[in-house]
Design an enzyme around this catalytic site. Structure first.
Site, mmCIF file in Angstrom:
data_model
loop_
_atom_site.group_PDB
_atom_site.id
_atom_site.type_symbol
_atom_site.label_atom_id
_atom_site.label_comp_id
_atom_site.label_asym_id
_atom_site.label_seq_id
_atom_site.Cartn_x
_atom_site.Cartn_y
_atom_site.Cartn_z
ATOM 1 N N SER A 71 0.910 -1.208 0.140
ATOM 2 C CA SER A 71 -0.088 -0.021 -0.060
ATOM 3 C C SER A 71 0.734 1.302 -0.089
ATOM 4 O O SER A 71 0.295 2.100 -0.592
ATOM 5 C CB SER A 71 -0.968 0.085 1.122
ATOM 6 N N ASN A 151 -5.700 -9.261 -7.860
ATOM 7 C CA ASN A 151 -5.566 -9.873 -6.516
ATOM 8 C C ASN A 151 -6.841 -10.793 -6.292
ATOM 9 O O ASN A 151 -6.793 -11.789 -5.521
ATOM 10 C CB ASN A 151 -5.398 -8.963 -5.268
ATOM 11 N N GLN A 179 0.917 -9.186 -6.471
ATOM 12 C CA GLN A 179 0.477 -10.591 -6.714
ATOM 13 C C GLN A 179 1.266 -11.329 -7.590
ATOM 14 O O GLN A 179 1.219 -12.295 -7.655
ATOM 15 C CB GLN A 179 -1.038 -10.793 -7.177
ATOM 16 N N GLY A 200 6.063 -8.145 0.938
ATOM 17 C CA GLY A 200 6.493 -9.199 1.383
ATOM 18 C C GLY A 200 5.628 -10.363 1.748
ATOM 19 O O GLY A 200 6.003 -11.491 1.638
ATOM 20 N N THR A 237 13.933 4.807 10.956
ATOM 21 C CA THR A 237 15.053 3.591 10.842
ATOM 22 C C THR A 237 14.381 2.260 10.303
ATOM 23 O O THR A 237 13.383 1.968 10.269
ATOM 24 C CB THR A 237 15.181 3.188 12.349
ATOM 25 N N CYS A 324 -19.404 -7.937 2.158
ATOM 26 C CA CYS A 324 -20.389 -7.792 3.397
ATOM 27 C C CYS A 324 -19.645 -7.587 4.737
ATOM 28 O O CYS A 324 -19.785 -6.880 5.636
ATOM 29 C CB CYS A 324 -21.246 -8.876 3.444
HETATM 30 C C1 PLP Z 1 -1.943 -7.126 -0.759
HETATM 31 C C2 PLP Z 1 -1.933 -6.064 -2.100
HETATM 32 C C3 PLP Z 1 -1.460 -4.730 -1.657
HETATM 33 C C4 PLP Z 1 -1.446 -4.221 -0.400
HETATM 34 O O1 PLP Z 1 -0.336 -4.781 0.060
HETATM 35 P P1 PLP Z 1 0.025 -4.525 1.857
HETATM 36 O O2 PLP Z 1 1.493 -5.128 1.987
HETATM 37 O O3 PLP Z 1 -0.927 -5.293 2.433
HETATM 38 O O4 PLP Z 1 -0.088 -3.109 2.110
HETATM 39 C C5 PLP Z 1 -1.724 -3.894 -2.981
HETATM 40 N N1 PLP Z 1 -1.945 -4.425 -3.944
HETATM 41 C C6 PLP Z 1 -2.226 -5.657 -4.362
HETATM 42 C C7 PLP Z 1 -2.607 -6.203 -5.710
HETATM 43 C C8 PLP Z 1 -2.346 -6.529 -3.280
HETATM 44 O O5 PLP Z 1 -2.842 -8.138 -3.386
#
Ligand code: PLP
Length: 395
Positions: A71, A151, A179, A200, A237, A324
């Site tokens: 994100s 995703n 993904q 990660g 850090t 939901c």
């Molecule tokens: C999981 C995901 C994210 C977010 O990654 P985070 O490390 O959980 O913030 C963004 N884009 C896609 C396509 C994802 O599958």
């Protein structure tokens, strides 16, 4: 049986990732900015991790910035392009209707700030059409952001063609590859990718750590101001244990990728074939151009949530596109984007397989889903209407 089939939501950390993380928590725990040995050792390790990560996507180590996850990387990529665009008076961004919310919500914010956003259709097969992208590019387009693999439905976009078009028109190209990294081969030069996001915990590394690839020469916009860590582009850090574990997990994933991918793909196709036997269902997204691990179906006349709860009772962890649980009655924006109507989109199921999935487990999933779908339909008013001819089947 206990089957974890929700690897698109998160993955279990690999043994090597856990061991690496522990080492950098217990032993080499220094601050990379400190001058004594234990700090400098952490710094050296961090730079090794950067080189390892860069090598997996064909990038230069200096072009990798570690972040708190996918994100954050998505936010930073969009803010970077927006800042460059605004300076040149270019305030148009092209994306797709089925991006992750980290992208879509940031685009909403940018619209409030005066940017204009074009969302490309992804069609019934869940794929962008490159010529439609080219047609959407304008004089004032500053960014194209298209996810590498979706995703929810796992479709893999024509990234090389998209990259070529962006290069030809001098438009920055970002891809949310969260993904895809660690699961399919990626070379940022070959694919003309200018910026890329990864996380990660989607490839057996830890949660709360990811990376942002940004091609040399692109002036990065900071989201977090403070110290000079990460070339001054991301203060704070460094999360050394997390970063080291991420790099270890990614190295392992990359080393086994070809073999793993072939193995998982065969199980995926077995699962798709098995579930396709259920009456009035449909696979979501292209059958071929999809992640090796992704299976996503809609079943008419059922609610995805009920299916998930009953699958859980059978030891199967899966996911549904209907939201939901997240406080909204709207079905998945991804399924709506590929043209599923509300009722059908509500009856969706995503199974994202792990690398250790067996044929026996696949067969158990097929039997369980078939049984539960039949059971749920037996008292569904929607299904009764369909059976009595008061409503028409869509699938
Ligand atoms: C999981 C995901 C994210 C977010 O990654 P985070 O490390 O959980 O913030 C963004 N884009 C896609 C396509 C994802 O599958």
């Amino acid at each position: 049986m206990n089957i974890y089939a929700d690897n698109a939501a998160t993955t279990k950390m690999s043994r090597v990732a856990i061991d690496t993380m522990t080492e950098y928590m217990e032993k080499t725990f220094g601050n990379p900015s400190s001058l004594y040995t234990i700090g400098q050792k952490a710094k050296e390790a961090l730079e090794e991790a950067r080189a390892d990560v860069a090598a997996v996507i064909g990038a230069q180590p200096r072009d990798i910035l570690f972040t708190s996850g996918g994100s954050e990387a998505d936010n930073q990529a969009l803010r970077t392009a927006a800042k460059i665009g605004a300076k040149k008076g270019k305030k148009h961004i092209i994306s797709t209707a089925f991006e992750h919310h980290a992208i879509l919500h940031t685009l909403n914010k940018l619209e409030e700030e005066g940017f204009e956003v074009t969302l490309l259709p992804v069609h019934e097969n869940g794929l962008v059409v490159p010529s439609e992208l080219e047609d959407a590019i304008r004089e004032d387009t500053c960014l194209v952001t298209v996810m590498f693999a979706n995703n929810e439905i796992g479709t893999i976009q024509p990234i090389k063609e998209i990259g070529e078009i962006c290069r030809k028109h001098g438009v920055l190209f970002h891809t949310d590859a969260v993904q895809a990294v660690g699961h399919v081969p990626i070379d940022v030069d070959e694919l003309n990718i200018d910026m890329l996001s990864a996380s990660g915990h989607k490839f057996h590394g830890p949660k709360g750590v990811g990376f942002f690839y940004v091609r040399k020469g692109i002036p990065v916009a900071n989201l977090i101001e403070g110290g000079a860590q990460e070339r001054g582009k991301r203060a704070g850090t460094e999360n050394v244990p997390g970063i080291m574990a991420l790099a270890a997990a990614l190295k392992e994933a990359a080393a086994g990728m070809a073999e793993t991918s072939e193995y998982v793909k065969a199980r995926r196709d077995r699962l798709i074939a098995g579930l396709s036997e259920i009456p009035h269902c449909a696979l979501n997204g292209d059958g071929e151009k999809r992640l090796p691990s992704n299976v996503n179906f809609c079943f008419e006349g059922i609610e995805g949530e009920s299916l998930l709860l009953l699958l859980d009772q059978k030891g199967i962890c899966a996911s549904s596109g209907s939201a939901c649980t997240s406080g909204s009655l709207d079905p998945s924006h991804v399924l709506l984007a590929i043209g599923r109507v509300h009722d059908v989109a509500h009856g969706s199921l995503r199974l994202s397989l792990g690398e250790d999935i067996t044929d026996e487990e696949v067969d158990y999933i097929v039997d369980s889903v078939s049984e539960i779908v039949e059971y749920l339909r037996s008292f569904s008013p929607i299904w009764r209407d369909l059976k009595e001819g008061k409503a028409e089947h869509i699938l």
